[in-house]
Design a protein around this motif. Sequence first.
Motif, PDB file in Angstrom:
ATOM      1  N   PHE A  24      49.834  39.266  26.594  1.00 58.17           N
ATOM      2  CA  PHE A  24      49.311  37.738  26.215  1.00 58.17           C
ATOM      3  C   PHE A  24      50.095  37.231  25.262  1.00 58.17           C
ATOM      4  CE2 PHE A  24      46.853  35.155  23.385  1.00 58.17           C
ATOM      5  CZ  PHE A  24      46.321  34.268  24.241  1.00 58.17           C
ATOM      6  N   PHE A  25      50.806  37.785  24.187  1.00 59.51           N
ATOM      7  CA  PHE A  25      51.492  36.967  23.460  1.00 59.51           C
ATOM      8  C   PHE A  25      53.099  36.858  23.934  1.00 59.51           C
ATOM      9  CE2 PHE A  25      48.721  38.685  20.090  1.00 59.51           C
ATOM     10  CZ  PHE A  25      48.281  37.860  19.691  1.00 59.51           C
ATOM     11  N   SER A  26      53.389  37.454  25.028  1.00 56.78           N
ATOM     12  CA  SER A  26      54.635  37.115  25.834  1.00 56.78           C
ATOM     13  C   SER A  26      54.407  35.993  26.818  1.00 56.78           C
ATOM     14  CB  SER A  26      55.209  38.586  26.217  1.00 56.78           C
ATOM     15  OG  SER A  26      54.381  38.943  27.483  1.00 56.78           O
ATOM     16  N   GLY A  27      53.371  35.628  26.963  1.00 54.48           N
ATOM     17  CA  GLY A  27      53.490  34.345  27.545  1.00 54.48           C
ATOM     18  C   GLY A  27      52.535  34.721  29.133  1.00 54.48           C
ATOM     19  N   VAL A  28      52.126  35.977  29.297  1.00 54.74           N
ATOM     20  CA  VAL A  28      51.426  35.995  30.739  1.00 54.74           C
ATOM     21  C   VAL A  28      49.891  35.754  30.501  1.00 54.74           C
ATOM     22  CG1 VAL A  28      50.600  37.890  32.229  1.00 54.74           C
ATOM     23  CG2 VAL A  28      52.987  38.069  31.178  1.00 54.74           C
ATOM     24  N   ARG A  29      49.284  34.768  31.211  1.00 59.24           N
ATOM     25  CA  ARG A  29      47.977  34.220  31.187  1.00 59.24           C
ATOM     26  C   ARG A  29      47.047  34.715  32.129  1.00 59.24           C
ATOM     27  NH1 ARG A  29      49.148  33.459  26.311  1.00 59.24           N
ATOM     28  NH2 ARG A  29      50.158  31.310  25.529  1.00 59.24           N
ATOM     29  N   ASP A  30      47.407  34.995  33.225  1.00 62.74           N
ATOM     30  CA  ASP A  30      46.748  35.340  34.225  1.00 62.74           C
ATOM     31  C   ASP A  30      46.698  36.887  34.653  1.00 62.74           C
ATOM     32  OD1 ASP A  30      44.279  35.075  36.121  1.00 62.74           O
ATOM     33  OD2 ASP A  30      45.880  34.538  37.640  1.00 62.74           O
ATOM     34  N   LEU A  31      46.113  37.656  33.835  1.00 65.29           N
ATOM     35  CA  LEU A  31      46.246  39.126  34.169  1.00 65.29           C
ATOM     36  C   LEU A  31      45.116  39.867  35.182  1.00 65.29           C
ATOM     37  CD1 LEU A  31      45.950  40.252  30.281  1.00 65.29           C
ATOM     38  CD2 LEU A  31      47.848  40.322  31.800  1.00 65.29           C
ATOM     39  N   PRO A  32      45.645  40.613  35.852  1.00 68.70           N
ATOM     40  CA  PRO A  32      44.646  41.315  36.985  1.00 68.70           C
ATOM     41  C   PRO A  32      43.316  41.729  36.430  1.00 68.70           C
ATOM     42  CG  PRO A  32      46.469  42.866  36.851  1.00 68.70           C
ATOM     43  CD  PRO A  32      46.658  41.463  35.752  1.00 68.70           C
ATOM     44  N   LEU A  33      42.319  41.713  37.223  1.00 69.71           N
ATOM     45  CA  LEU A  33      40.952  42.342  36.933  1.00 69.71           C
ATOM     46  C   LEU A  33      40.946  43.663  36.535  1.00 69.71           C
ATOM     47  CD1 LEU A  33      37.967  41.768  36.766  1.00 69.71           C
ATOM     48  CD2 LEU A  33      37.549  42.532  39.064  1.00 69.71           C
ATOM     49  N   TRP A  34      41.921  44.622  37.064  1.00 76.65           N
ATOM     50  CA  TRP A  34      41.613  46.051  36.736  1.00 76.65           C
ATOM     51  C   TRP A  34      42.156  46.332  35.263  1.00 76.65           C
ATOM     52  CZ3 TRP A  34      46.593  47.925  35.336  1.00 76.65           C
ATOM     53  CH2 TRP A  34      47.645  47.370  35.684  1.00 76.65           C
ATOM     54  N   ALA A  35      43.179  45.383  34.836  1.00 78.00           N
ATOM     55  CA  ALA A  35      43.476  45.565  33.278  1.00 78.00           C
ATOM     56  C   ALA A  35      42.634  45.126  32.343  1.00 78.00           C
ATOM     57  CB  ALA A  35      44.717  44.433  33.074  1.00 78.00           C
ATOM     58  N   ASN A  36      41.664  44.338  32.789  1.00 77.15           N
ATOM     59  CA  ASN A  36      40.446  43.931  31.816  1.00 77.15           C
ATOM     60  C   ASN A  36      39.433  44.931  31.947  1.00 77.15           C
ATOM     61  OD1 ASN A  36      41.736  41.627  30.903  1.00 77.15           O
ATOM     62  ND2 ASN A  36      40.943  40.438  32.811  1.00 77.15           N
ATOM     63  N   LEU A  37      39.281  45.559  33.076  1.00 77.62           N
ATOM     64  CA  LEU A  37      38.331  46.499  33.363  1.00 77.62           C
ATOM     65  C   LEU A  37      38.785  47.910  32.537  1.00 77.62           C
ATOM     66  CD1 LEU A  37      37.386  46.405  37.245  1.00 77.62           C
ATOM     67  CD2 LEU A  37      36.098  45.539  35.119  1.00 77.62           C
ATOM     68  N   ILE A  38      40.060  48.264  32.650  1.00 71.85           N
ATOM     69  CA  ILE A  38      40.354  49.331  31.773  1.00 71.85           C
ATOM     70  C   ILE A  38      40.178  49.284  30.382  1.00 71.85           C
ATOM     71  CG2 ILE A  38      42.380  50.837  31.370  1.00 71.85           C
ATOM     72  CD1 ILE A  38      43.518  50.597  34.239  1.00 71.85           C
ATOM     73  N   ALA A  39      40.471  47.980  30.060  1.00 74.94           N
ATOM     74  CA  ALA A  39      40.220  47.533  28.485  1.00 74.94           C
ATOM     75  C   ALA A  39      38.755  47.720  28.078  1.00 74.94           C
ATOM     76  CB  ALA A  39      40.758  46.284  28.097  1.00 74.94           C
ATOM     77  N   GLY A  40      37.984  47.632  29.090  1.00 68.45           N
ATOM     78  CA  GLY A  40      36.149  47.650  28.854  1.00 68.45           C
ATOM     79  C   GLY A  40      36.204  49.247  28.607  1.00 68.45           C
ATOM     80  N   LEU A  41      37.038  50.096  28.894  1.00 66.34           N
ATOM     81  CA  LEU A  41      36.863  51.444  28.504  1.00 66.34           C
ATOM     82  C   LEU A  41      36.636  51.919  27.279  1.00 66.34           C
ATOM     83  CD1 LEU A  41      38.936  53.318  31.313  1.00 66.34           C
ATOM     84  CD2 LEU A  41      36.435  53.177  31.308  1.00 66.34           C
ATOM     85  N   ALA A  42      37.092  51.113  26.256  1.00 62.60           N
ATOM     86  CA  ALA A  42      37.059  51.401  25.073  1.00 62.60           C
ATOM     87  C   ALA A  42      35.575  51.173  24.271  1.00 62.60           C
ATOM     88  CB  ALA A  42      37.851  50.138  24.061  1.00 62.60           C
ATOM     89  N   PRO A  43      34.824  50.453  24.542  1.00 60.49           N
ATOM     90  CA  PRO A  43      33.532  50.307  23.933  1.00 60.49           C
ATOM     91  C   PRO A  43      32.645  51.373  24.458  1.00 60.49           C
ATOM     92  CG  PRO A  43      33.864  48.437  25.131  1.00 60.49           C
ATOM     93  CD  PRO A  43      35.358  48.905  24.914  1.00 60.49           C
ATOM     94  N   VAL A  44      32.932  51.681  26.150  1.00 53.35           N
ATOM     95  CA  VAL A  44      32.214  52.615  26.797  1.00 53.35           C
ATOM     96  C   VAL A  44      32.564  54.038  26.126  1.00 53.35           C
ATOM     97  CG1 VAL A  44      32.049  53.795  29.010  1.00 53.35           C
ATOM     98  CG2 VAL A  44      31.913  51.381  28.948  1.00 53.35           C
ATOM     99  N   GLY A  45      33.639  54.415  25.949  1.00 54.18           N
ATOM    100  CA  GLY A  45      34.001  55.472  25.244  1.00 54.18           C
ATOM    101  C   GLY A  45      33.550  55.795  24.216  1.00 54.18           C
ATOM    102  N   PHE A  46      33.328  54.681  23.223  1.00 52.96           N
ATOM    103  CA  PHE A  46      32.907  54.668  21.857  1.00 52.96           C
ATOM    104  C   PHE A  46      31.402  55.009  22.130  1.00 52.96           C
ATOM    105  CE2 PHE A  46      31.200  52.672  18.012  1.00 52.96           C
ATOM    106  CZ  PHE A  46      31.638  53.410  17.089  1.00 52.96           C
TER     107      PHE A  46
END
Length: 103
Positions: A60-82
């Motif tokens: 995001f800070f390097s300028g990429v704005r449109d990330l793929p869905l799978w990247a956001n889903l993997i980031a959602g593992l943090a609260p699930v794991g918690f």
Amino acid sequence: MPDAASERSAEQTTDRVAVPAAGPQRVPVARRAAPTPLIRIGLVLFLIGLLAVAVIMVLFFSGVRDLPLWANLIAGLAPVGFGVVLVGIFRDARRSSRSRPAL
């Protein structure tokens, strides 16, 4: 006839109580049980999710704005794991409190 000094010393020796020498004393330490599989799985999920969040932030800070869905889903593992870790900890606490004898 004994003098006052000898009577005083006799009184002092009878009033004394043996005190153990002050030194390091060993205190029994309860050993911590190894984490259960549920806690280990939750920690792995949480760490993967945290790593994905870090990668997304760098992108995001390097300028990429449109990330793929799978990247956001993997980031959602943090609260699930918690959540999985918390469930594992609560289950272990209940199990240990049930196995402990009542006072």
